[in-house]
Design a protein around this motif. Sequence first.
Motif, PDB file in Angstrom:
ATOM      1  N   ASP A  41     134.622  39.961  74.038  1.00 38.81           N
ATOM      2  CA  ASP A  41     134.395  41.461  74.131  1.00 38.81           C
ATOM      3  C   ASP A  41     135.753  42.282  74.303  1.00 38.81           C
ATOM      4  N   ASP A  51     128.722  47.632  64.076  1.00 37.92           N
ATOM      5  CA  ASP A  51     129.444  48.503  65.161  1.00 37.92           C
ATOM      6  C   ASP A  51     130.960  48.629  64.295  1.00 37.92           C
ATOM      7  N   TYR A 110     115.521  48.652  76.072  1.00 34.16           N
ATOM      8  CA  TYR A 110     115.501  47.695  75.947  1.00 34.16           C
ATOM      9  C   TYR A 110     114.132  48.058  76.799  1.00 34.16           C
ATOM     10  N   ARG A 144     124.467  50.086  70.870  1.00 36.77           N
ATOM     11  CA  ARG A 144     122.806  51.361  71.628  1.00 36.77           C
ATOM     12  C   ARG A 144     123.373  52.346  71.362  1.00 36.77           C
ATOM     13  N   ALA A 145     124.559  52.575  72.131  1.00 36.95           N
ATOM     14  CA  ALA A 145     125.063  53.758  72.736  1.00 36.95           C
ATOM     15  C   ALA A 145     125.458  54.546  71.797  1.00 36.95           C
ATOM     16  N   THR A 157     132.460  44.912  78.226  1.00 40.50           N
ATOM     17  CA  THR A 157     131.099  44.926  77.587  1.00 40.50           C
ATOM     18  C   THR A 157     130.933  44.416  76.881  1.00 40.50           C
ATOM     19  N   TYR A 201     125.797  44.344  72.207  1.00 40.82           N
ATOM     20  CA  TYR A 201     124.553  45.813  72.198  1.00 40.82           C
ATOM     21  C   TYR A 201     125.176  46.717  72.392  1.00 40.82           C
ATOM     22  N   THR A 202     125.548  46.524  73.277  1.00 30.40           N
ATOM     23  CA  THR A 202     126.264  48.015  74.231  1.00 30.40           C
ATOM     24  C   THR A 202     126.893  49.063  74.021  1.00 30.40           C
TER      25      THR A 202
END
Length: 584
Positions: A291, A117, A315, A307-308, A300, A303-304
């Motif tokens: 997080d 990220d 998934y 992926r977004a 959150t 991965y979130t």
Amino acid sequence: MLPPPDSQGGVSLNLIEAGLTAIAVAASFAWPRLGSSWFARIESTFGRLARRKGAAVAAVGLAALLIRLAILPICPIPLPFVPDDFSFLLACDTFLHGRLANPTPAMWVHFETIHVDMKPTYMSMYFPAEGLVLAAGKLLLGHPWFGVLCIDALMCAALCWMLQAWLPPTWAFVGGMIVVVRLGLFSYWINTYAGGSGLLVALGGALVLGALPRLMRTGRIRYGLLLAIGVVIMAIARPYEGLLICLPMAVALGHWAFFGKKRPSAAVLARRAALPIALVIAGIAWLGYYDYRAFGSPTTLPYTINRATYATAPYFVWQKPRPEPVYRHEDLRRFYNDKELAAFYLLRGWSGFANQVTIKVARALLFFAGFVLLPPLIMLRRVILDRRIRFLLFCQAVLMAGMVIEVFMIPHYLAAFTVIFYAIGLQAMRHLWVWEPSGAPAGRAMVRFLLTLCVLLAGLRLCIPASKLAITEWPASVWSGFWFGPLHFGEERATIESNLERAPGTHLVLVRYAPTHDSIDEWVYNGADIDGSKVVWAREMDAADNQELVHYYPNRKVWLVDPDAPQSKISPYPMPQEASSAPR
């Protein structure tokens, strides 16, 4: 996501394993009493050790640790070479800097890369457990991989301890040594940095399933604490797979606490459950705080954001693909939109879904059992009817339900259930051990020959550097767990970085990919403090963007690296109307 196997040439070790397994099975019927007295003496010796349960657990853990250290001249400390490796090493470096995340770099567009990220913070997209292990290895032992090695030894020991709760001690010891040979020495779990997450989750699963029956038999708080530690490990490493194993565990605990014949009183239960529950709550609370610092919100999950931001493939099989985002780099688009989305479309329709489920099962068997441990599964019907491990079979059913609905499946996704795979296999071996077709001990001979073959194959694996034997290339090799090894993976990038680290001054490396470049072979990765690094890796963009990057790093020597070039991969980078000269 995995292409067909691609070998280096020579005789395939997988074919050798399959052929020798067939010979061992045939020999067990032809000569069922071959070497009986010799085998009996070995079994007697190891049986005495196995009955000393604490010593057996320690022996398994030490075997994994000491043997892997002993073969370092042949199988050296691995180099990072896949996106997951570098992402976990970024987390390791971040923790070693005393931070849970890093501020977004000023020139972050040049540093965008797979599984990392950039906003709201610069950090690995993964859960923090493996990064913490790598950081501990670097801090305490001088290299991140030693953290993986220690978890490897603990996992093997914990698996033996878990098996002791479900099987006779001799078979538990056999299972522990099988895991040492098959997973603890040569699998990608020990020979990559990303694979260490598999070892961690397998450790957590072993603690949970080893503590559960002991807790229900004795009610002792120490088993509750070990169970809670296993739950926390899985929660901060791979919580989805951990949840799949915790659901049947919670059902079993609830039945014992409220309906069991030996259940403790409510007051005793509350006192003994308080500390384990507090430990689980503390672990989940810490994950929420992580997080919050890394991704901006305690709810959150890792991965979130990644992926977004980048992914199009979902998934789970019932989800729809996301709209394609605007990619600033073509190789990122190829990875997220071509490779991942292509895997998702293979699951479309009932025939595609059934085909992919079959492939998942076959690949899981190949990783955990190979060919040499498959023959005992002829006793699977007897195992299914066996009351001893019925609960583990129920856990296995939950796993299968959880895996078939996922789009992607790599062996470490199954790690929490490692102990279940081997418990089922060992119970099949126990039934095979007493199988005597036509009055001949063919089943016992088959078990003996196959276990001997496991050891011989491990010795054969060590001969690869000095032989013409072939090992399946990455990434297909992750499914051939017994044959994976560091070999040459990652050497080219590591060599360039090492040379630049030794050269005077600081360096900026612009990476240029060919249109046919494999997007999984990513070279643009940096540490937690990019600006403070001696070598900075960045993507080549257009002339104006490159000029801006070079001006941001005015005192760095600028290089061009072409990973797809056949020979010279590094050269001074020529900027418009200016040039960088190579160091002498």
